[in-house]
Design an enzyme around this catalytic site. Sequence first.
Site, PDB file in Angstrom:
ATOM      1  N   ASP A  38       0.802  -1.216  -0.113  1.00  0.00           N
ATOM      2  CA  ASP A  38      -0.008  -0.018   0.014  1.00  0.00           C
ATOM      3  C   ASP A  38       1.163   1.109  -0.102  1.00  0.00           C
ATOM      4  O   ASP A  38       1.534   1.491   0.980  1.00  0.00           O
ATOM      5  CB  ASP A  38      -0.880  -0.177   1.360  1.00  0.00           C
ATOM      6  CG  ASP A  38      -1.976   1.228   1.160  1.00  0.00           C
ATOM      7  OD1 ASP A  38      -3.001   1.177   0.809  1.00  0.00           O
ATOM      8  OD2 ASP A  38      -1.431   2.339   1.835  1.00  0.00           O
ATOM      9  N   TYR A  75       3.414   9.686  -0.402  1.00  0.00           N
ATOM     10  CA  TYR A  75       4.629   8.956   0.283  1.00  0.00           C
ATOM     11  C   TYR A  75       5.976   9.205  -0.321  1.00  0.00           C
ATOM     12  O   TYR A  75       6.991   8.975   0.249  1.00  0.00           O
ATOM     13  CB  TYR A  75       4.225   7.396   0.383  1.00  0.00           C
ATOM     14  CG  TYR A  75       3.004   6.981   1.175  1.00  0.00           C
ATOM     15  CD1 TYR A  75       2.306   7.998   1.816  1.00  0.00           C
ATOM     16  CD2 TYR A  75       2.697   5.730   1.151  1.00  0.00           C
ATOM     17  CE1 TYR A  75       1.167   7.565   2.528  1.00  0.00           C
ATOM     18  CE2 TYR A  75       1.248   5.541   1.784  1.00  0.00           C
ATOM     19  CZ  TYR A  75       0.643   6.361   2.542  1.00  0.00           C
ATOM     20  OH  TYR A  75      -0.621   5.967   3.059  1.00  0.00           O
ATOM     21  N   LYS A  89      -2.644   6.094  -4.240  1.00  0.00           N
ATOM     22  CA  LYS A  89      -3.801   7.220  -3.527  1.00  0.00           C
ATOM     23  C   LYS A  89      -3.666   8.375  -4.580  1.00  0.00           C
ATOM     24  O   LYS A  89      -2.412   8.905  -4.634  1.00  0.00           O
ATOM     25  CB  LYS A  89      -4.007   7.222  -2.402  1.00  0.00           C
ATOM     26  CG  LYS A  89      -3.833   5.988  -1.559  1.00  0.00           C
ATOM     27  CD  LYS A  89      -3.960   6.300   0.037  1.00  0.00           C
ATOM     28  CE  LYS A  89      -3.730   5.012   0.880  1.00  0.00           C
ATOM     29  NZ  LYS A  89      -2.305   4.646   0.642  1.00  0.00           N
ATOM     30  N   HIS A 119      -7.439  10.107  -1.387  1.00  0.00           N
ATOM     31  CA  HIS A 119      -6.650  10.002   0.029  1.00  0.00           C
ATOM     32  C   HIS A 119      -7.303  10.571   0.987  1.00  0.00           C
ATOM     33  O   HIS A 119      -7.416   9.997   2.299  1.00  0.00           O
ATOM     34  CB  HIS A 119      -5.200  10.681   0.121  1.00  0.00           C
ATOM     35  CG  HIS A 119      -4.226   9.942   0.802  1.00  0.00           C
ATOM     36  ND1 HIS A 119      -2.830   9.996   0.507  1.00  0.00           N
ATOM     37  CD2 HIS A 119      -4.200   9.577   2.020  1.00  0.00           C
ATOM     38  CE1 HIS A 119      -2.358   9.221   1.373  1.00  0.00           C
ATOM     39  NE2 HIS A 119      -2.937   9.098   2.361  1.00  0.00           N
ATOM     40  N   LEU A 167      -1.595   0.189  14.861  1.00  0.00           N
ATOM     41  CA  LEU A 167      -1.034   0.094  16.157  1.00  0.00           C
ATOM     42  C   LEU A 167      -0.892   1.223  16.719  1.00  0.00           C
ATOM     43  O   LEU A 167      -0.373   1.626  17.806  1.00  0.00           O
ATOM     44  CB  LEU A 167       0.402  -0.480  16.300  1.00  0.00           C
ATOM     45  CG  LEU A 167       0.607  -1.794  15.339  1.00  0.00           C
ATOM     46  CD1 LEU A 167       1.954  -2.145  15.294  1.00  0.00           C
ATOM     47  CD2 LEU A 167      -0.343  -2.876  16.228  1.00  0.00           C
ATOM     48  N   LYS A 182       2.936  -1.174   8.903  1.00  0.00           N
ATOM     49  CA  LYS A 182       4.195  -0.660   8.296  1.00  0.00           C
ATOM     50  C   LYS A 182       5.122  -1.483   9.077  1.00  0.00           C
ATOM     51  O   LYS A 182       5.205  -1.525  10.211  1.00  0.00           O
ATOM     52  CB  LYS A 182       4.411   0.973   9.055  1.00  0.00           C
ATOM     53  CG  LYS A 182       5.851   1.283   8.235  1.00  0.00           C
ATOM     54  CD  LYS A 182       6.143   2.781   8.780  1.00  0.00           C
ATOM     55  CE  LYS A 182       7.559   3.221   8.689  1.00  0.00           C
ATOM     56  NZ  LYS A 182       7.883   4.688   9.317  1.00  0.00           N
ATOM     57  N   ARG A 201      10.624  -7.324  11.727  1.00  0.00           N
ATOM     58  CA  ARG A 201       9.275  -6.794  12.164  1.00  0.00           C
ATOM     59  C   ARG A 201       8.325  -7.381  10.731  1.00  0.00           C
ATOM     60  O   ARG A 201       7.303  -7.694  11.325  1.00  0.00           O
ATOM     61  CB  ARG A 201       9.377  -5.309  11.918  1.00  0.00           C
ATOM     62  CG  ARG A 201       7.977  -4.592  12.289  1.00  0.00           C
ATOM     63  CD  ARG A 201       7.471  -5.115  13.527  1.00  0.00           C
ATOM     64  NE  ARG A 201       8.481  -4.417  14.646  1.00  0.00           N
ATOM     65  CZ  ARG A 201       8.444  -3.709  15.272  1.00  0.00           C
ATOM     66  NH1 ARG A 201       7.710  -2.546  14.940  1.00  0.00           N
ATOM     67  NH2 ARG A 201       9.438  -3.411  16.349  1.00  0.00           N
ATOM     68  N   ASN A 228       5.122  -9.424  12.233  1.00  0.00           N
ATOM     69  CA  ASN A 228       3.641  -8.887  11.884  1.00  0.00           C
ATOM     70  C   ASN A 228       2.932  -9.834  11.042  1.00  0.00           C
ATOM     71  O   ASN A 228       1.552  -9.896  10.994  1.00  0.00           O
ATOM     72  CB  ASN A 228       3.688  -7.816  10.982  1.00  0.00           C
ATOM     73  CG  ASN A 228       4.294  -6.591  11.539  1.00  0.00           C
ATOM     74  OD1 ASN A 228       4.212  -6.558  12.898  1.00  0.00           O
ATOM     75  ND2 ASN A 228       4.667  -5.482  10.899  1.00  0.00           N
TER      76      ASN A 228
END
Length: 278
Positions: free
Chosen positions: A46, A51, A80, A113, A195, A235, A241, A245
């Site tokens: 995504d 970004y 987006k 967005h 989170l 993320k 990580r 996740n």
Amino acid sequence: MSRIPTVALNNGVGIPQLGVGLYKVAPEVLLDLVPTAVDAGYRHFDTASLYGNELALGRALGAVLEDGSLGREDLFITSKVWNDDQGYDATLRAFDDSMVKLGLDVLDLYLIHWPVADRGLYADSYRALETLYREGRVRAIGVSNFQPGHLQRLLDECEVVPAVNQVELHPWLQQRELRSFHAGHRIATESWSPLARGRILEDPVLLELAARHGRTVPQIALRWQLQEGLVVFPKASSAERLRENAALFDFTLDDAELGLIAGLDRGFRSGSHPDDVQ
């Protein structure tokens, strides 16, 4: 890791329920991060024009596809249109620019967005998305950070029901009223900031559940979202990580535990309220 399940959107397109969010992921990180994520089982990425990493993502995807282990149909890519590019013609131009950067012929999901309702352009922007959808340049269209009133206007004035609404959602902001509206119109709910930008990591209920299951608080929070039927993309900037996740499919929260998490909602936003974004 177990295979990530796929959720069927309202037009029949399947979207992997767990993905990788790329907000604030530096472009130079992506060339290694994307193949690492693919090796860990991820297929859903995504991004957004805001970004600043669409070009790097496109290059990383190209490298993954070049080695032949995956086909384009195995990947699900979202981008987006940013607020400054809203309006029918501007949205079409922004889409073309994103596609050049991503190096793709067809995008899997394209979103508005933010509604930025005071500008009065989001319905025109959505009509541009409908044009792209009808032309086959995007497989599904939707919105991000829309509230029920914004969605209702699209339902009243446009023809294609949004496939998704991507909103901030986590145990402290569960968005149940909005999710009920989504369910009534077969709009999938996607979670950003799942989170709460780390704010929930010391929540005592989540800590107790994590200890009970021998898991981390992020794993508990993400597992809850999966069991709620949400599409979620935390993320991650490291292989460790990413793997953590994704380790969500060999345990389950029971009804009592889900009830405990349901009681954590406090309406807390770690990001902006849609009405405040102009």
